[in-house]
Design a protein around this motif. Sequence first.
Motif, PDB file in Angstrom:
ATOM      1  N   MET A 115      -0.459   9.492  -4.305  1.00  0.00           N
ATOM      2  CA  MET A 115      -0.355   8.853  -3.007  1.00  0.00           C
ATOM      3  C   MET A 115       0.820   7.867  -3.041  1.00  0.00           C
ATOM      4  O   MET A 115       0.875   6.987  -3.882  1.00  0.00           O
ATOM      5  N   SER A 116       1.732   8.015  -2.116  1.00  0.00           N
ATOM      6  CA  SER A 116       2.886   7.120  -2.091  1.00  0.00           C
ATOM      7  C   SER A 116       2.486   5.772  -1.487  1.00  0.00           C
ATOM      8  O   SER A 116       1.461   5.643  -0.829  1.00  0.00           O
ATOM      9  N   ASP A 117       3.313   4.788  -1.703  1.00  0.00           N
ATOM     10  CA  ASP A 117       3.065   3.453  -1.159  1.00  0.00           C
ATOM     11  C   ASP A 117       3.002   3.490   0.364  1.00  0.00           C
ATOM     12  O   ASP A 117       2.285   2.713   0.978  1.00  0.00           O
ATOM     13  N   TYR A 118       3.742   4.393   0.960  1.00  0.00           N
ATOM     14  CA  TYR A 118       3.841   4.446   2.419  1.00  0.00           C
ATOM     15  C   TYR A 118       2.593   5.023   3.077  1.00  0.00           C
ATOM     16  O   TYR A 118       2.271   4.684   4.200  1.00  0.00           O
ATOM     17  N   GLU A 119       1.901   5.911   2.384  1.00  0.00           N
ATOM     18  CA  GLU A 119       0.729   6.565   2.972  1.00  0.00           C
ATOM     19  C   GLU A 119      -0.379   5.583   3.301  1.00  0.00           C
ATOM     20  O   GLU A 119      -1.166   5.816   4.199  1.00  0.00           O
ATOM     21  N   SER A 120      -0.444   4.470   2.581  1.00  0.00           N
ATOM     22  CA  SER A 120      -1.517   3.500   2.795  1.00  0.00           C
ATOM     23  C   SER A 120      -1.146   2.429   3.824  1.00  0.00           C
ATOM     24  O   SER A 120      -1.984   1.635   4.215  1.00  0.00           O
TER      25      SER A 120
END
Length: 170
Positions: free
Chosen positions: A1-6
């Motif tokens: 999971m990338s930082d942006y997905e959250s």
Amino acid sequence: MSDYESLPELVLIRKSRGGDVKAFSELYARIHKDLYKFALYTLKHPQDAEDAVSEAVISAYENLGMLRKEESFRSWIFRILSNQCKGRFRNRQQMEELEPEMAAPERDYAELHDVREAFGILNEEERIIVAFSVFGGYQSDEIGNMMEQKSATIRSKKSRALGKMRSVLE
């Protein structure tokens, strides 16, 4: 999971406005399916739908600075897509008028499905209203703002459009 997905959508919008391409890519990933469904049901051709979505996303990215309210991102990008679809629809009509002797396009077997057939009897404005409502999940007042019409007018047009569809489906 990338930082942006959250990250919440508003944070992604702010980052995108600051030139963060990855943030805009994440926004696009979250909304792509709805944009494509809207374009497909409006234009009825997969390639036209893909092209309209691509052009709308490029236009949105290039004009992100013109977005007045970050909370309105979704309605703003759907309005851009709606304009792209209208333009493609008009161009297609002009081409059909200029070249009536051309061979009929390949039959789209998906049109045999009742819902698609029912959707196909709607005029352009009715398709857009129903698509905004069904695929975009927008309320009448939001659709009214996007189309610069009163929410009561949108509700009335949506009701008539759904009635037309119902008559084909019965």
